[in-house]
Design an enzyme around this catalytic site. Structure first.
Site, mmCIF file in Angstrom:
data_model
loop_
_atom_site.group_PDB
_atom_site.id
_atom_site.type_symbol
_atom_site.label_atom_id
_atom_site.label_comp_id
_atom_site.label_asym_id
_atom_site.label_seq_id
_atom_site.Cartn_x
_atom_site.Cartn_y
_atom_site.Cartn_z
ATOM 1 N N GLY A 94 0.823 -1.211 0.000
ATOM 2 C CA GLY A 94 0.000 0.000 0.000
ATOM 3 C C GLY A 94 0.853 1.254 0.000
ATOM 4 O O GLY A 94 0.481 2.265 0.588
ATOM 5 N N LYS A 95 2.003 1.156 -0.675
ATOM 6 C CA LYS A 95 2.894 2.311 -0.784
ATOM 7 C C LYS A 95 2.201 3.421 -1.584
ATOM 8 O O LYS A 95 2.279 4.594 -1.228
ATOM 9 C CB LYS A 95 4.162 1.846 -1.524
ATOM 10 C CG LYS A 95 5.271 2.807 -1.498
ATOM 11 C CD LYS A 95 6.599 2.096 -1.759
ATOM 12 C CE LYS A 95 6.528 0.924 -2.701
ATOM 13 N NZ LYS A 95 7.022 1.176 -4.032
ATOM 14 N N THR B 52 9.995 -6.359 14.416
ATOM 15 C CA THR B 52 10.589 -5.182 13.766
ATOM 16 C C THR B 52 11.761 -5.530 12.843
ATOM 17 O O THR B 52 12.265 -4.669 12.148
ATOM 18 C CB THR B 52 11.113 -4.186 14.823
ATOM 19 O OG1 THR B 52 12.184 -4.812 15.527
ATOM 20 C CG2 THR B 52 10.029 -3.765 15.778
ATOM 21 N N LYS B 53 12.193 -6.788 12.870
ATOM 22 C CA LYS B 53 13.410 -7.139 12.118
ATOM 23 C C LYS B 53 13.291 -6.854 10.610
ATOM 24 O O LYS B 53 14.230 -6.291 10.022
ATOM 25 C CB LYS B 53 13.752 -8.608 12.378
ATOM 26 C CG LYS B 53 15.214 -8.969 12.211
ATOM 27 C CD LYS B 53 16.164 -8.107 13.004
ATOM 28 C CE LYS B 53 16.972 -8.890 14.002
ATOM 29 N NZ LYS B 53 17.645 -8.049 14.977
ATOM 30 N N THR C 53 11.689 -4.567 9.116
ATOM 31 C CA THR C 53 11.833 -3.119 8.944
ATOM 32 C C THR C 53 13.290 -2.713 9.132
ATOM 33 O O THR C 53 13.857 -1.953 8.341
ATOM 34 C CB THR C 53 10.937 -2.378 9.965
ATOM 35 O OG1 THR C 53 9.594 -2.757 9.713
ATOM 36 C CG2 THR C 53 11.071 -0.871 9.843
ATOM 37 N N CYS D 109 -17.194 -0.401 -22.208
ATOM 38 C CA CYS D 109 -16.240 -0.677 -23.274
ATOM 39 C C CYS D 109 -16.506 -2.020 -23.971
ATOM 40 O O CYS D 109 -17.421 -2.103 -24.781
ATOM 41 C CB CYS D 109 -14.816 -0.557 -22.757
ATOM 42 S SG CYS D 109 -13.683 -0.129 -24.097
ATOM 43 N N GLY E 33 -17.943 -4.407 -22.673
ATOM 44 C CA GLY E 33 -19.320 -4.670 -22.230
ATOM 45 C C GLY E 33 -20.328 -3.965 -23.125
ATOM 46 O O GLY E 33 -21.411 -4.499 -23.394
ATOM 47 N N PHE E 34 -19.979 -2.785 -23.601
ATOM 48 C CA PHE E 34 -20.821 -2.040 -24.549
ATOM 49 C C PHE E 34 -20.858 -2.786 -25.886
ATOM 50 O O PHE E 34 -21.913 -3.022 -26.467
ATOM 51 C CB PHE E 34 -20.229 -0.638 -24.712
ATOM 52 C CG PHE E 34 -20.676 0.142 -25.925
ATOM 53 C CD1 PHE E 34 -21.755 1.019 -25.848
ATOM 54 C CD2 PHE E 34 -19.999 0.037 -27.142
ATOM 55 C CE1 PHE E 34 -22.150 1.768 -26.953
ATOM 56 C CE2 PHE E 34 -20.386 0.783 -28.249
ATOM 57 C CZ PHE E 34 -21.464 1.643 -28.160
ATOM 58 N N GLU F 253 -12.801 -8.450 -33.848
ATOM 59 C CA GLU F 253 -11.680 -8.722 -32.937
ATOM 60 C C GLU F 253 -11.707 -10.192 -32.513
ATOM 61 O O GLU F 253 -10.671 -10.790 -32.243
ATOM 62 C CB GLU F 253 -11.800 -7.835 -31.681
ATOM 63 C CG GLU F 253 -10.753 -8.146 -30.615
ATOM 64 C CD GLU F 253 -10.956 -7.415 -29.293
ATOM 65 O OE1 GLU F 253 -11.945 -6.664 -29.151
ATOM 66 O OE2 GLU F 253 -10.131 -7.608 -28.386
ATOM 67 N N HIS G 262 -14.653 4.535 -20.706
ATOM 68 C CA HIS G 262 -14.481 3.993 -19.350
ATOM 69 C C HIS G 262 -14.794 5.078 -18.321
ATOM 70 O O HIS G 262 -13.866 5.777 -17.872
ATOM 71 C CB HIS G 262 -13.031 3.541 -19.152
ATOM 72 C CG HIS G 262 -12.658 2.328 -19.925
ATOM 73 N ND1 HIS G 262 -12.762 1.055 -19.409
ATOM 74 C CD2 HIS G 262 -12.164 2.190 -21.176
ATOM 75 C CE1 HIS G 262 -12.349 0.185 -20.315
ATOM 76 N NE2 HIS G 262 -11.988 0.851 -21.393
ATOM 77 N N GLU H 145 -15.249 4.904 -15.319
ATOM 78 C CA GLU H 145 -14.643 4.652 -14.003
ATOM 79 C C GLU H 145 -13.367 5.465 -13.784
ATOM 80 O O GLU H 145 -13.011 5.780 -12.655
ATOM 81 C CB GLU H 145 -14.355 3.152 -13.811
ATOM 82 C CG GLU H 145 -13.283 2.531 -14.704
ATOM 83 C CD GLU H 145 -13.810 2.008 -16.033
ATOM 84 O OE1 GLU H 145 -14.883 2.473 -16.475
ATOM 85 O OE2 GLU H 145 -13.153 1.134 -16.638
HETATM 86 N N1 GLN Z 1 -11.377 -5.189 -26.996
HETATM 87 C C1 GLN Z 1 -12.184 -4.043 -27.268
HETATM 88 C C2 GLN Z 1 -11.505 -3.053 -28.198
HETATM 89 O O1 GLN Z 1 -10.298 -3.097 -28.337
HETATM 90 C C3 GLN Z 1 -12.608 -3.366 -25.971
HETATM 91 C C4 GLN Z 1 -11.480 -2.749 -25.221
HETATM 92 C C5 GLN Z 1 -11.784 -2.498 -23.770
HETATM 93 O O2 GLN Z 1 -12.732 -3.019 -23.198
HETATM 94 N N2 GLN Z 1 -10.961 -1.710 -23.110
HETATM 95 O O3 GLN Z 1 -12.140 -2.243 -28.793
#
Ligand code: GLN
Length: 532
Positions: free
Chosen positions: A15-16, A187-188, A190, A380, A382-383, A404, A505, A507
């Site tokens: 967790g640096k 502590t060793k 560390t 992405c 998922g879309f 793809e 994305h 997120e």
């Molecule tokens: N594989 C897909 C593409 O290259 C989706 C990429 C992704 O989900 N980041 O378009």
């Protein structure tokens, strides 16, 4: 300019990154302008080609650089916008040095790690530090002290310390204090890692001790004594349930008072918005959301780190808690599997991905949510899979697919001519922040409340323009496009309680105090459609 250098000892994964992100947050809340840098001692130029199994998620910056997930922690904790120059790797440094050597710029000298490579490292750190007018530059050196790869970087910061004013340079070392079965704190490890650091000419000023529980007072004193730091500079950083609590815990341990005194910082101001956010998160217990994430690396949650964080941000704002069920896409074979996996969840999220493995399982999951009217968020890949599912099962294009994945007479997801040219030129993906234009009277407009937004992208393939009309006729709505209107980037199905997918994305732009609109709308729908 002031510099805080963060190194790590004993082992990786302590967790640096979160410790450094938290120190940055603390300084920011006290009114200081900060700039973080992540040094990754691996030879790769960037993290774009790295397997998420080994390294966790590949995080994408606004300028399209693909980086280590720690930069995601920095952007989320410090609320800063980072770019390529904030990530220095061995690959970047050596390429620059070799390029310069080829141009004859070293004037016939033998090119060496000291001084040429170390000079390059120092120059890069200083350039980023001074560019944006920051007060404090925080530098995390990835890996663990003692790794061969990190040597030139540790040597470079050793030299920098001598070149800068004594009050302007501070070293933080993050280590582990393990427990024995008899509950003794040892502590060793560390001591050994600080010894390794000192052999390289570096003396830590602050030691952050990670461990299951808070350090006992006598253990702190022992570490102070053996590692040559003052007892006030030994900071106990036990595991917490909520990573966003870490800045508060470190501050309570006195880390800011110590840094302030040692670096002669003035007391500027105090901002408590972060603290209030953490408080809010603690009271999010009453409403429960249970969602499934159907992925390929589902067993390795770090590969979806930003998604996990974005869910948390949205949940905090809605005052709910989210439990996640990680579903391995390959486990989904038929309708029965889908039902047994999803009958109790409130919503299903299909994240980004690459390649054919698991794709059919994700398509099964999407078919199940579409037919059973369960809230769905696709990101992405998922879309793209949601478009394929609708093309197959709604528009009747039985063998629709992405080029793809398979050769098919119906490549509903395909490379655009423009992207083909980019790939030919050695480029890879459409990466980073791009404008998205939103259609009126759609879920997207409701979620974002704007006509034009910016979101982060990482993909190659697009909805094939030849199929867009057919898909629209079947009830699919493309509610967001790129500037040209050629690329479809948001998909929704109006006859469904919440079916929303994005080519980008979202997120990556979600922040603890500013949740991403699609995540918030998705969780809201989950609470509304399948309340407990
Ligand atoms: N594989 C897909 C593409 O290259 C989706 C990429 C992704 O989900 N980041 O378009």
């Amino acid at each position: 300019m002031k510099y805080i250098i963060v190194t790590g000892g004993v082992m990786s994964g302590l967790g640096k990154g979160i410790s450094m992100a938290s120190i940055g947050r603390i300084l920011k809340d006290h009114g200081y302008k900060i700039v973080p840098i992540k040094i990754d001692p691996y030879i790769n130029i960037d993290a774009g080609t790295m397997n998420p199994y080994q390294h966790g998620e590949v995080y994408v910056l606004g300028d399209g650089t693909e980086v280590d997930l720690d930069l995601g922690h920095y952007e989320r904790f410090m609320d800063v916008k980072l770019g390529r120059e904030h990530n220095i790797t061995t690959g970047v440094v050596y390429s620059a040095v070799i390029e310069r050597e080829r141009k004859g710029e070293y004037l016939g000298h033998t090119v060496q790690i000291i001084p040429h490579v170390t000079d390059e490292i120092k120059a890069r750190i200083r350039k980023v530090a001074t560019k944006g007018g920051a007060d404090v530059c925080l530098v995390e050196i990835g890996g663990t002290v003692g790794d061969i790869e990190s040597m030139p970087f540790l040597e470079a910061v050793r030299q920098m310390k001598l070149e800068e004013h004594e009050n302007d340079f501070l070293f933080v070392h993050v280590t582990l204090v393990p427990f024995t079965t008899l509950h003794e704190q040892k502590t060793k490890p560390t001591q050994h890692s600080v010894k390794a650091l000192r052999e390289l000419g570096l003396q830590p000023d602050i030691i952050v001790c990670r461990g299951k529980e808070a350090l006992k007072e006598d253990v702190k004193e022992k570490i102070a004594m053996f590692c040559n730091v003052s007892p006030g500079a030994v900071i106990s950083a036990p595991d917490t349930e909520d990573i966003y609590e870490v800045p508060l815990l470190l501050e309570k341990e006195g880390i800011f008072s110590y840094i302030k005194e040692r670096m002669r910082l003035k007391q500027l101001k105090e901002d408590h918005a972060w603290e209030r956010m953490v408080e809010r998160r603690k009271s999010c217990d009453d409403k429960k959301n249970f969602i499934a994430i159907v992925g390929k690396y589902a067993e390795l949650e770090d590969s979806y780190l930003s998604i996990k964080e974005a869910i948390k941000h949205a949940a905090t704002e809605l005052g709910c808690k989210v439990d996640t069920k990680w579903v391995e896409a390959e486990d989904l074979k038929g309708e029965k599997d889908a039902h047994s996996l999803f009958y109790d969840v409130h919503g299903i999220l299909v994240p980004g991905g690459f390649g054919a493995r698991g794709a059919e399982g994700k398509i099964k999951a999407i078919e199940y949510v579409r037919e059973n009217k369960i809230p769905f968020l696709g990101l992405c890949f998922g879309f793209q899979l949601a478009v394929i599912e609708a093309a197959r099962n709604v528009a009747g294009l039985k063998d629709a697919n992405s080029s793809e994945l398979y050769e098919t007479p119906h490549p509903v997801i395909d490379l655009l001519e423009e992207q083909r040219k980019v790939v030919k030129k050695g480029g890879t993906m459409r990466l980073g922040d791009y404008d998205v234009f939103i259609r009126r009277d759609t879920l997207a407009e409701e979620a974002y409340g704007k006509k034009k937004i910016v979101e982060r992208h990482r993909h190659r393939y697009e909805v094939n323009p030849e199929y867009i009309e057919t898909l629209k006729r079947e009830g699919l709505v493309f509610s967001g496009t790129d500037r040209t209107g050629v690329r479809m980037v948001i998909l929704e199905i109006p006859q469904h309680p919440f079916f929303f997918a994005t080519q980008f994305h979202p997120e990556f732009r979600s922040r603890p105090n500013r949740p991403s609109p699609p995540f918030k709308a998705f969780l809201e729908a989950c609470l509304r459609v399948r309340p407990i």
